[in-house]
Design a protein around this motif. Structure first.
Motif, short mmCIF file in Angstrom:
data_model
loop_
_atom_site.label_atom_id
_atom_site.label_comp_id
_atom_site.label_asym_id
_atom_site.label_seq_id
_atom_site.Cartn_x
_atom_site.Cartn_y
_atom_site.Cartn_z
N UNK A 147 2.61 -9.72 -0.40
CA UNK A 147 1.17 -9.46 -0.29
C UNK A 147 0.61 -9.00 -1.63
N UNK A 148 -0.72 -9.08 -1.76
CA UNK A 148 -1.37 -8.59 -2.97
C UNK A 148 -1.01 -7.12 -3.18
N UNK A 149 -0.60 -6.79 -4.38
CA UNK A 149 -0.19 -5.40 -4.65
C UNK A 149 -1.41 -4.52 -4.88
N UNK A 150 -1.37 -3.35 -4.26
CA UNK A 150 -2.41 -2.34 -4.49
C UNK A 150 -1.96 -1.47 -5.66
N UNK A 151 -2.79 -1.36 -6.67
CA UNK A 151 -2.45 -0.62 -7.88
C UNK A 151 -3.35 0.60 -8.01
N UNK A 152 -2.75 1.77 -8.17
CA UNK A 152 -3.50 3.01 -8.34
C UNK A 152 -3.67 3.36 -9.80
N UNK A 153 -3.89 4.65 -10.07
CA UNK A 153 -4.13 5.10 -11.44
C UNK A 153 -2.96 5.86 -12.04
N UNK A 154 -1.93 6.15 -11.24
CA UNK A 154 -0.81 6.93 -11.73
C UNK A 154 0.10 6.07 -12.60
#
Length: 327
Positions: free
Chosen positions: A75-82
């Motif tokens: 699935x599309x990867x969810x990318x945060x700010x860390x």
């Protein structure tokens, strides 16, 4: 810059060698053959149904923590700010190792995070990120850093492995004082190197690699007693299965080449999953019969793969590394 300072700088960079190369390559990612679907600016938290990892897909979000469902790693990867250079998590606790930009000699921030990935504690330690783990009960985080300056480091760098107790705040910057026995005798040497700790479910029993005099040993240790015993040789980067029955590890077969291996702790029988490529990392267990690990690809970045103890390997997440399953 003075000539003396310039020479010192060149010497330190030469000593770091592969350690710096690993972090730089893992941070920068590379051009992808196919676009990797990414959704940015997403809130992140620890979740047993989610696999967390370092995103290496080419672009401004390379190196940031990302997530995909365990049930659908494509699935599309969810990318945060860390941003982390190494990451691991278990039972509502996470560790993030982050190389401090511009530090010379290198320094690493060891950051302890809660289940919502909010910072709980931070230590700045000498060295370059290598390995990170959290005990299954979430009470202890541990790390391994490449360091320079040790007089016995004939290869150019040595390792330093430490622990932090999340509840008490006790910090052990290095476990080199661990009392270790090899072949029934207390082992002493000037060139001790430890790396790749893995804890048992009780948070007390742990395993770690000891390197000394050209050999590597698997040490089984009691944390409270602070005592360990060598139980096998040629074992690096151990990873204990959730049921506590097996150790997955990288087994050296030639200089710079390691094979994925599994040691049965009851019988001491060694088996090899059907993965023929060299594995240069600490594997992660997905349940008690599947291993997850990064493999270098043709673009000189990393992909995350899985392999069963008897079933073929398969690609899980391209352009990614430092997988954590968070259970």
């Amino acid at each position: 810059m003075s000539r003396r300072l310039l020479l010192a700088t060149v010497a330190v960079l030469a000593l770091l060698g592969g350690a710096i190369t690993y972090v730089v390559q893992a941070r920068t990612g590379g051009a992808t053959e196919n676009a990797v679907p990414v959704v940015t600016g997403q809130p992140m938290k620890l979740d047993p149904q989610t696999m967390l990892f370092r995103n290496l897909a080419d672009g401004p979000d390379s190196g940031k923590l990302a997530a995909v469902p365990m049930s659908d790693p494509a699935a599309a990867r969810r990318v945060g700010e860390l941003h982390c250079d190494r990451f691991a998590a278990a039972r509502g606790t996470a560790i993030c190792l982050r190389l401090k930009p511009g530090s010379l000699p290198p320094l690493t921030d060891m950051i302890v995070l809660d289940a919502n990935l909010r910072e709980r504690h931070r230590e700045t330690l000498p060295g370059t990120p290598s390995r990170a783990r959290v005990s299954p009960d979430g009470r202890i985080v541990n790390w391994t850093l490449f360091v320079t300056g040790d007089s016995y480091a004939a290869t150019g760098f040595s390792t330093r492995t430490g622990l932090y107790e999340v509840g008490s705040g006790r910090l052990v910057k290095t476990i080199e004082e661990l009392a270790v026995f090899v072949h029934g005798k207390r082992y002493f040497a000037s060139d001790l190197n430890y790396w790749g700790i893995t804890f048992g479910a009780d948070g007390n029993r742990f395993y770690v690699t000891l390197g000394s005099k050209g050999k590597t040993y698997l040490i089984e240790a009691d944390y409270r007693a602070y005592r360990g015993t060598a139980i096998a040789e040629n074992v690096e980067c151990p990873s204990l299965s959730p049921d506590g029955r097996r150790i997955a590890y990288k087994q050296k077969v030639a200089t710079g080449t390691w094979r994925l291996a599994v040691l049965d702790l009851a019988t001491h029988q060694i088996t090899h999953p059907p993965e023929s490529r060299s594995i240069d990392d600490q594997p992660v267990w997905q349940g008690n019969s599947t291993l997850v690990y990064p493999v270098r690809n043709t673009r000189n970045t990393l992909d995350i793969w899985s392999v069963g103890l008897t079933t073929p390997p398969k690609l899980l997440i391209p352009e990614a590394t430092s997988p954590s399953l968070g259970y």
